[in-house]
Every structure is written in C-alpha cells, then in structure tokens.
Design a protein around this motif. Sequence first.
Motif, PDB file in Angstrom:
ATOM      1  N   LEU A   1       0.812  -1.213   0.000  1.00 60.17           N
ATOM      2  CA  LEU A   1       0.000   0.000   0.000  1.00 60.17           C
ATOM      3  C   LEU A   1       0.847   1.265   0.000  1.00 60.17           C
ATOM      4  CD1 LEU A   1      -2.446  -1.082   2.859  1.00 60.17           C
ATOM      5  CD2 LEU A   1      -2.978  -1.077   0.407  1.00 60.17           C
TER       6      LEU A   1
ATOM      7  N   GLN B   1      -4.187  -6.319   3.683  1.00 55.82           N
ATOM      8  CA  GLN B   1      -3.681  -6.261   2.315  1.00 55.82           C
ATOM      9  C   GLN B   1      -2.562  -7.271   2.100  1.00 55.82           C
ATOM     10  OE1 GLN B   1      -4.562  -4.916  -0.388  1.00 55.82           O
ATOM     11  NE2 GLN B   1      -2.749  -4.914  -1.706  1.00 55.82           N
TER      12      GLN B   1
ATOM     13  N   PRO C   1      -3.957   8.009  -0.821  1.00 57.66           N
ATOM     14  CA  PRO C   1      -5.303   7.677  -0.338  1.00 57.66           C
ATOM     15  C   PRO C   1      -6.383   8.643  -0.805  1.00 57.66           C
ATOM     16  CG  PRO C   1      -3.970   8.578   1.433  1.00 57.66           C
ATOM     17  CD  PRO C   1      -3.049   8.361   0.284  1.00 57.66           C
TER      18      PRO C   1
ATOM     19  N   VAL D   1      -5.862  -1.926   5.351  1.00 54.64           N
ATOM     20  CA  VAL D   1      -6.662  -0.792   4.912  1.00 54.64           C
ATOM     21  C   VAL D   1      -7.754  -0.605   5.948  1.00 54.64           C
ATOM     22  CG1 VAL D   1      -8.092   0.186   3.082  1.00 54.64           C
ATOM     23  CG2 VAL D   1      -6.233  -1.406   2.508  1.00 54.64           C
TER      24      VAL D   1
ATOM     25  N   HIS E   1      -0.458   8.894   4.060  1.00 56.74           N
ATOM     26  CA  HIS E   1      -1.204   7.642   3.944  1.00 56.74           C
ATOM     27  C   HIS E   1      -2.612   7.716   4.524  1.00 56.74           C
ATOM     28  CE1 HIS E   1       2.649   5.899   2.767  1.00 56.74           C
ATOM     29  NE2 HIS E   1       3.174   6.481   3.832  1.00 56.74           N
TER      30      HIS E   1
ATOM     31  N   LEU F   1      -4.256   3.966   5.247  1.00 52.45           N
ATOM     32  CA  LEU F   1      -3.416   2.881   4.768  1.00 52.45           C
ATOM     33  C   LEU F   1      -2.241   2.785   5.725  1.00 52.45           C
ATOM     34  CD1 LEU F   1      -3.331   3.950   0.985  1.00 52.45           C
ATOM     35  CD2 LEU F   1      -5.038   2.528   2.149  1.00 52.45           C
TER      36      LEU F   1
END
Length: 331
Positions: free
Chosen positions: A199, A288, A204, A299, A229, A244
């Motif tokens: 990620l 993830q 985001p 997430v 993030h 994330l």
Amino acid sequence: MTRLVAVLSAFLLLAGCAGPDLAKRTFPRSTIPAAVGNATATTGAPTTAKAPVGQPVDPVFAADRLRLVDPCAVLAEELLDELGEPGVESRTGFSRCSNFMKDGSGKDLAVTVEIGQTMTVELADADKQLAGLRSHEQTLDNSACFVSVITQEQPGLGISVQIGYKDGDACAPGRKVAESVVNQVKARKGVITPAKGSLITLDPCALPDAAAVEAAVGREPDVFPYGLHNCSWAGKDRELTLDLRRTFVPDDRKFDDAQTEVDLGGGVKGYQVSARTSFPSCEVTWVQRTEADDEGEVVRVKSAGPEEVEFDRCAAAVGFAKALVGKIPRA
C-alpha cells in the motif's frame, strides 16, 4: 448540522484514526514544529519562494517520492553515534521511526523522525531555515523539542524530528538530526523497493472514485489529506476516513473483540466494528498483505457523524470498502 462542525470533527477523527502511537511518543498532532541546523540556522524571515498548490518546494520532496523513503534508514546510525549510544530502532507505520538511546553521559535521549508530516501551525510559524528550507522549532516542558522542515506549502507537508531529552538542550540534537535527514532525502538515500501489493505507494485521496466518496458522505465534500497515507472527506453532516497503514496483524485477524466479519467481494474478508460515542462511527479493516513477526499492511475505512444525525454508518463504510477493494492490487 453545518459543514463547519463536520470539518472540525474530521480533524478529531484523523487524530483517532492514525493508529496506536509509540508509548514514548508525544508528537502533538497538528502542532509539530520545525527547526534550524547548526551553521544554517537563521532567525530572520525565510526568503524561500513558495511552490504552487500541491507541489513540493523541490521535486525531490514530492509526496510519491517521500512515500518510498524508509524513515529508519535515514535515521543513520553514524549520526546517532555522534549523539551517544543508539538503542534498538522502533518503527511505526510506513513513515515514522524512533530510537530510544543514551547520550554520551548515559542520559535517556529519544529520537523520532517522521517523513511526510502534515504541517499547519508549523507552516504558519516557520520563521527559521534549515538545510535551505523553511523550518520551525517548538519546545515542550523543557524536555522535548520538535523540529519541522517544510517540504510543501500548499497544503503544508514536511519532515519532523522529535527529541525527548530531560536536563539538556533537546533542540541542538534535533537540528542536527533534521538537517541530516533532509540532506539524505535530497540525496535519495533510504529509498526502498516496494513489495508486491504494498500500500505504501498509494495516494489515499486519489485512490477512490468520486462516486464512492459521494455515496458515503454526499456531494462535493471537503477533502483533508493527513500525512502521506491518510485522507478524510467531510460532508455536511458526516465524514469518511481512509487509512493505509503498516501495523501489527494478529494471526487470528482479531483486531477487536467486538468485530464481525463482512464479505467485501473478490475473496477479501473485512472486519467491522462500531463505536457508540457522541460521534458514533463504524470501522472496516481488511488485510492487504502480511510480513514476518506478525507485521503487515491493512486498509482501514471509517464512517462517522454526530450522534443526532441518523444514517447507517456501517453500510456507508462497507459500501465504500467494497468499491475500494477492486482498485487496490493484491499481493
């Protein structure tokens, strides 16, 4: 309920959504300062030209580049050796690294660096320069110094260093560490190659479709990026946050004792939990990818709104999560 109330609550949500902090970490959210380096420190108003909206002051500090900087790698051991005796590094999320060490006299010296910190008060009060960039310093109770270096002005983003040091000048090592980190980032040191499906490279705020955001919070929401993030969207009476993160991932996927499992499609399992407070919320988390030692990437989607506003927060969070799952490449 006015948009202003929702906007203010969005900042509260962001503070609560950023994940568990290190036990010794005392970074004040949205009040982190920045600082000056040895011979480069000045007290006059910086003359650095402002970059255009959404652009860094130098391309090397672009958000997509900063996302790939390993914060522990730029907290160089040779630099810490100059400050005393380094301890074991402690990583939090993608962008923060700490070292709880000793100075040359054996006193505790805590050093934390964060890459891509949101700058608000720091930006407004940046009256110094460090390594050619605008900077700001803030001390706390004579035991901590926050040194913030501005890498983007609209919106404010930067590199922050926190020094915890009782009975000493915490800002002196803070300037030294901050200047070293900035110079290493400029030299493209500590850049990682992302693992498949990570990620870490994703923006985001740009990730979800506008339709998915609108379904969760309404039309034309205000957008609040936080760090590199995290992103929040605030509508007239509700809000949504996407986070994330790199974090602890339990083997049994038991993130919360009260969670329930939900099917997000594509073989992805989500874990949903509600919170009944004056600002009720529903959060959906899914894994993830996993790494060794129970670490991994998750997430996290949260839908929230004032208690007096009635809407199905879990339906909003799950609906947004389902729309997002297919946009994130799997490991």
